[in-house]
Structure formats: structure tokens, C-alpha cells
Design an enzyme around this catalytic site. Sequence first.
Site, PDB file in Angstrom:
ATOM      1  CB  THR A 120      -0.903  -0.001   1.252  1.00  0.00           C
ATOM      2  OG1 THR A 120      -1.673  -1.190   1.228  1.00  0.00           O
ATOM      3  CG2 THR A 120      -1.808   1.214   1.281  1.00  0.00           C
ATOM      4  CG  LEU A 273     -22.658  -0.942   9.582  1.00  0.00           C
ATOM      5  CD1 LEU A 273     -24.145  -0.828   9.269  1.00  0.00           C
ATOM      6  CD2 LEU A 273     -22.092   0.451   9.880  1.00  0.00           C
ATOM      7  CB  CYS A 283      -3.925  -2.061   6.896  1.00  0.00           C
ATOM      8  SG  CYS A 283      -2.956  -3.364   6.130  1.00  0.00           S
TER       9      CYS A 283
HETATM   10  N1  LIG Z   1      -1.238  -7.062   6.269  1.00  0.00           N
HETATM   11  C1  LIG Z   1      -2.336  -6.776   5.594  1.00  0.00           C
HETATM   12  O1  LIG Z   1      -3.453  -7.183   5.940  1.00  0.00           O
HETATM   13  C2  LIG Z   1      -2.241  -5.955   4.338  1.00  0.00           C
HETATM   14  C3  LIG Z   1      -3.333  -5.921   3.453  1.00  0.00           C
HETATM   15  C4  LIG Z   1      -3.232  -5.175   2.290  1.00  0.00           C
HETATM   16  C5  LIG Z   1      -2.060  -4.465   2.031  1.00  0.00           C
HETATM   17  N2  LIG Z   1      -1.030  -4.491   2.907  1.00  0.00           N
HETATM   18  C6  LIG Z   1       0.199  -3.763   2.572  1.00  0.00           C
HETATM   19  O2  LIG Z   1       1.161  -4.691   2.078  1.00  0.00           O
HETATM   20  C7  LIG Z   1       2.480  -4.283   2.455  1.00  0.00           C
HETATM   21  C8  LIG Z   1       3.168  -5.411   3.216  1.00  0.00           C
HETATM   22  O3  LIG Z   1       2.453  -5.635   4.414  1.00  0.00           O
HETATM   23  P1  LIG Z   1       2.696  -6.935   5.308  1.00  0.00           P
HETATM   24  O4  LIG Z   1       1.682  -6.898   6.388  1.00  0.00           O
HETATM   25  O5  LIG Z   1       2.793  -8.124   4.430  1.00  0.00           O
HETATM   26  O6  LIG Z   1       4.156  -6.596   5.892  1.00  0.00           O
HETATM   27  P2  LIG Z   1       5.137  -7.571   6.671  1.00  0.00           P
HETATM   28  O7  LIG Z   1       5.928  -6.704   7.566  1.00  0.00           O
HETATM   29  O8  LIG Z   1       4.390  -8.726   7.246  1.00  0.00           O
HETATM   30  O9  LIG Z   1       6.090  -8.164   5.527  1.00  0.00           O
HETATM   31  C9  LIG Z   1       7.049  -7.413   4.858  1.00  0.00           C
HETATM   32  C10 LIG Z   1       8.165  -8.366   4.446  1.00  0.00           C
HETATM   33  O10 LIG Z   1       9.062  -7.673   3.578  1.00  0.00           O
HETATM   34  C11 LIG Z   1      10.387  -8.094   3.884  1.00  0.00           C
HETATM   35  N3  LIG Z   1      11.337  -7.089   3.365  1.00  0.00           N
HETATM   36  C12 LIG Z   1      11.549  -5.836   3.797  1.00  0.00           C
HETATM   37  N4  LIG Z   1      12.494  -5.231   3.039  1.00  0.00           N
HETATM   38  C13 LIG Z   1      12.864  -6.127   2.099  1.00  0.00           C
HETATM   39  C14 LIG Z   1      13.800  -6.099   1.025  1.00  0.00           C
HETATM   40  N5  LIG Z   1      14.537  -5.024   0.778  1.00  0.00           N
HETATM   41  N6  LIG Z   1      13.933  -7.198   0.276  1.00  0.00           N
HETATM   42  C15 LIG Z   1      13.202  -8.301   0.521  1.00  0.00           C
HETATM   43  N7  LIG Z   1      12.289  -8.382   1.527  1.00  0.00           N
HETATM   44  C16 LIG Z   1      12.125  -7.317   2.311  1.00  0.00           C
HETATM   45  C17 LIG Z   1      10.383  -8.257   5.392  1.00  0.00           C
HETATM   46  O11 LIG Z   1      11.436  -9.067   5.840  1.00  0.00           O
HETATM   47  C18 LIG Z   1       9.006  -8.885   5.611  1.00  0.00           C
HETATM   48  O12 LIG Z   1       9.077 -10.305   5.545  1.00  0.00           O
HETATM   49  C19 LIG Z   1       2.304  -2.999   3.259  1.00  0.00           C
HETATM   50  O13 LIG Z   1       2.427  -1.911   2.387  1.00  0.00           O
HETATM   51  C20 LIG Z   1       0.873  -3.095   3.756  1.00  0.00           C
HETATM   52  O14 LIG Z   1       0.304  -1.837   4.004  1.00  0.00           O
HETATM   53  C21 LIG Z   1      -1.083  -5.234   4.054  1.00  0.00           C
END
Ligand SMILES: NC(=O)c1ccc[n+]([C@@H]2O[C@H](COP(=O)([O-])OP(=O)(O)OC[C@H]3O[C@@H](n4cnc5c(N)ncnc54)[C@H](O)[C@@H]3O)[C@@H](O)[C@H]2O)c1
Length: 472
Positions: A120, A273, A283
Amino acid sequence: MRIAVVGSGYVGLVTGVCFADLGHEVVLVDNDEKKLEALRTGEVPIHEKFLPELLAKHRGNRIKFSGDLQSATRASEAIFIAVGTPATESGDADMSYVESVAREISGAVDGYKVIVEKSTVPVFTNNWIRTIILRNGADPELFDIASNPEFLREGTAVPDFLYPDRIVVGAENERAAEVMRKIYDPLTSGWYYGRGDAIPRPDRAMSPTQAPPRLIITTAQSAEMIKHASNAFLAMKISFINAVASICEAVGANVQEVCDGIGADSRIGPRFLNPGIGYGGSCFPKDLLAFRAVAKEGGYDFRLLEEVIRINEEQRRRFLKKVRSVLWTLRGKRLGVLGLAFKGGTDDIRESPALLLVEELLREGCQICAYDPAAMDRAREILPAGVEFATDAYHAAKGADAVLLLTEWEEFAALDLERLRGVVRYPIVIDGRNLYDPATMMAHGFSYYSIGRPPAIVEEASAGRSTKKERA
Ligand SMILES: NC(=O)c1ccc[n+]([C@@H]2O[C@H](COP(=O)([O-])OP(=O)(O)OC[C@H]3O[C@@H](n4cnc5c(N)ncnc54)[C@H](O)[C@@H]3O)[C@@H](O)[C@H]2O)c1
């Protein structure tokens, strides 16, 4: 297709295994060697329904794990960036993880590739990724940027991914759009839904006769906006109903009845709701701050978002006040806490309102015995020593002055109330998730306090017997 997914957290891991289940060849990349090693040896690092099954099915076969982003990029036609975008001190999204991935990818663009933002991100991130990749020497003819925001919810992430309401793709040109169409074709054509071994259709998703999900193609900027605006709208819905619940408490109305009444209006709908102790997770809190920062940068003061955030914080304070008003003083009180995750079905405790409340109750001198079906290991790492962790809900409630329901786990909505009544010190339940019917709780001898509904109070003198009297 050959796909690399960078970041194997909640979104990347789910995206990777689901793409594998759609028939693609996937390399999951992460820079956390420990996480990669765990994944290679068959561990499932997060609690998510159907994830263990899909990982077991595709590991080493259609899904591989790697710490080498450049090789993964060379081997792939599409590279999905799914790394974290946490909030900075000022509320903007920290884009340094995305930038470092873009920089590393640039050296490996050796044939046409689509670089896809799955994280995101604020509007115009697609431009920045492009700029960074060009600055580092990649041939502009050999790559395009696309935005493909993810709408999965933790706890139901796999079914959400495979049975989405819609798939949004922001693409710069037809060439990139065509790659994205191919990737999602197993879903948009309905092919996946006809497969005997498909992950089962969730109740809320389309019925077998309904059309497969629509792929909505937009500009990259619009796709980035769609994600932020969707999350802001959902958070607004939660804060709205929480504000209505507060008014219900003041005037003696029942928010559940109000929700039924307004949710039946097809223009509003019943979902989201659910009054409670407020939203949390990785998020909504950060995305609202980031969207507000984006708006500000664009010259618009989005004060509605500030109010949504304020109501959310207020909701936790109101709950704490409720606990105080029921127990009078808090110092030394033993509380059985059910739920630490920010919502049911996940082990994620990031910005969990349950955890924030536990921390506040500890500051007030309470003794906490907590239980969560999935989040205890993570909670243990951050809660101070002295917090007890129970083996189940009844263990947590043993000898408690009150039981607090803080996460909407299904198992907490189906407790054996007789058994619970038998282990507590006082039969008091304060429910931050409205999991029970007040009359049922009273019938089991509990004084029951919830959100936006009149309390159901058992006369103290008869608390152990079956005669109860309700006071509004
Ligand atoms: N968690 C949710 O429900 C959700 C839903 C929709 C969107 N998002 C978005 O998706 C994105 C990821 O969220 P998440 O919850 O999966 O995060 P997370 O922290 O669980 O996972 C991120 C991963 O990226 C890895 N990482 C970081 N830098 C890196 C690099 N340079 N090279 C390789 N790997 C690297 C980390 O080690 C980690 O495993 C965010 O932008 C979040 O807002 C999350």
C-alpha cells in the site's frame, strides 16, 4: 507465468502461494534469512487459514524461496513488491523499503518485465519507482510499472485473495495491462472456481452462479488512490458505528438493533458495522495517516480522517472507563483477558487495540492473565514480565475479578458459559466485541457489559443463584 514476490510477510506470502495455486511459477524473495530458512524447512511463519495446506502443496515445486532479488528478477516476467510501508513519525508512509527493492531490481532488468506495487503506497509511488529504476541504469523499454493494491484481510487472507470482490490494476500502457490480465486470468475467467481442488468459496463471496471477479484497469495514480480511499472509507464506517454506539449508551438504545436497521438499507449494507474497541492492525492506522499526508501534500486538509482517528482512540478510552466504572478501582484487580490479536483469525498484534488496552490496564496496576489462540508468542515478546499467559480461555478466567473480551475469535463467541461461571471469582464479563447476547449472559449468572447496548446486571446478592434482574 514466472513471478517474483518481494517480501514474504502477510501479503507477500499469501500472494505468492495463491499465485502458485493459480498455476504460476513463483519465487518468494525476502531479506530476512531466518524467515527464509523457516519457510524452506516447512514452517509457516504466520497464522492464516489454508496457508499451511497451500505451502505444503507448492513448496519446492511451484514456489521457491530466495534471498537473491537480482536472480529472482532475471528469472521473472513480473516482480511484485510486497514489502512494508510503515508510518514515519510524521505520519507519511516510510517508502525506504520499496526504494531499496526498486534500486536492487534495476540491475537485473534484462528483458521486458512488469514491476508491480502490491504494497500500500501513496499516490505517485509508481513514478518514483520508475525514476529510481531508470536512475540506476535500466533500459526504459524493458520495464513498466503497474499498481495492484491488495484488499485481503488478515484472518481470511487466502480466501480473500482467491475470491476477491474485484481486482484493481493501475497500468501505464496496454503491454503492462496484458501481463496483469494473464496473471489474474485463472480468476477472472472463472477457471480456478471450476477446479475440484480449489480453496473453498467463502460464504460471503459470490455464489457458484455469480460472475467471476472483475479486473478494473485504471491509471497507476487511480489504483494507488483506490487502496487508500477504500481503507479510509472502511475505517470511517467503523468509527461511525462506534460513535453511534456511544450515543446509544447515552440514550439507552441498543446499537445491535440500530445496526440491523441501518445495515438493511442496501445503500449502506451490514458489513463493517460492528461496534467494538476500535480498529487496529498494520493497515488502517498507518494508511489513514498516510492518506491524510497525501491529501495535505495535494493541498487538501482532509479533516474527516482526523475525526475518524480521534473517534477510534476515544473508543479505547471509553472501554477503559467502562472497566473502571464496573470494578471501581483497578489496582490489584485480576483480569482474565481473552484476545490479544488485533482481530480474530490472525496472530498479528501490530497496533492491536487489545494489546494497547492491556498495557493501559497494567499501568493502572491490574494483574493480567491473557489468552489468545494464535497471538501469544508475539505478545510475549512485547508485554512486560508479570503478565501471565494462559493455556485456554477458562485458565485465563480462573479467579478473575472480571473477564474482558478483546478480540472477536470464533472460539470466544462459543465459550461454555457454565464452565466459565465456575472458574471466575466474580461473574462479570466486559465485552469489547459484542460477542454475546446480554440475556444469555444473564441467564448464565453473569453481569454483562458490552458496547452500545444496555448492560445486563445480575443482582450481586443473587450472582451465584439463578434469579436475575436486569437493570438498564
Ligand atoms: N497485512 C495486511 O493485511 C495488508 C493488506 C493489504 C495491504 N497491505 C500492505 O502490504 C504491504 C506489506 O504488508 P505486510 O503486512 O505483508 O508486511 P510484513 O511486515 O508482514 O512483511 C514485509 C516483508 O518484507 C520483507 N522485506 C523488507 N524489506 C525487504 C527487502 N529489501 N527485500 C526483501 N524483503 C524485504 C520483510 O522481511 C518482511 O518479511 C504494506 O504496504 C501493507 O500496508 C497489508
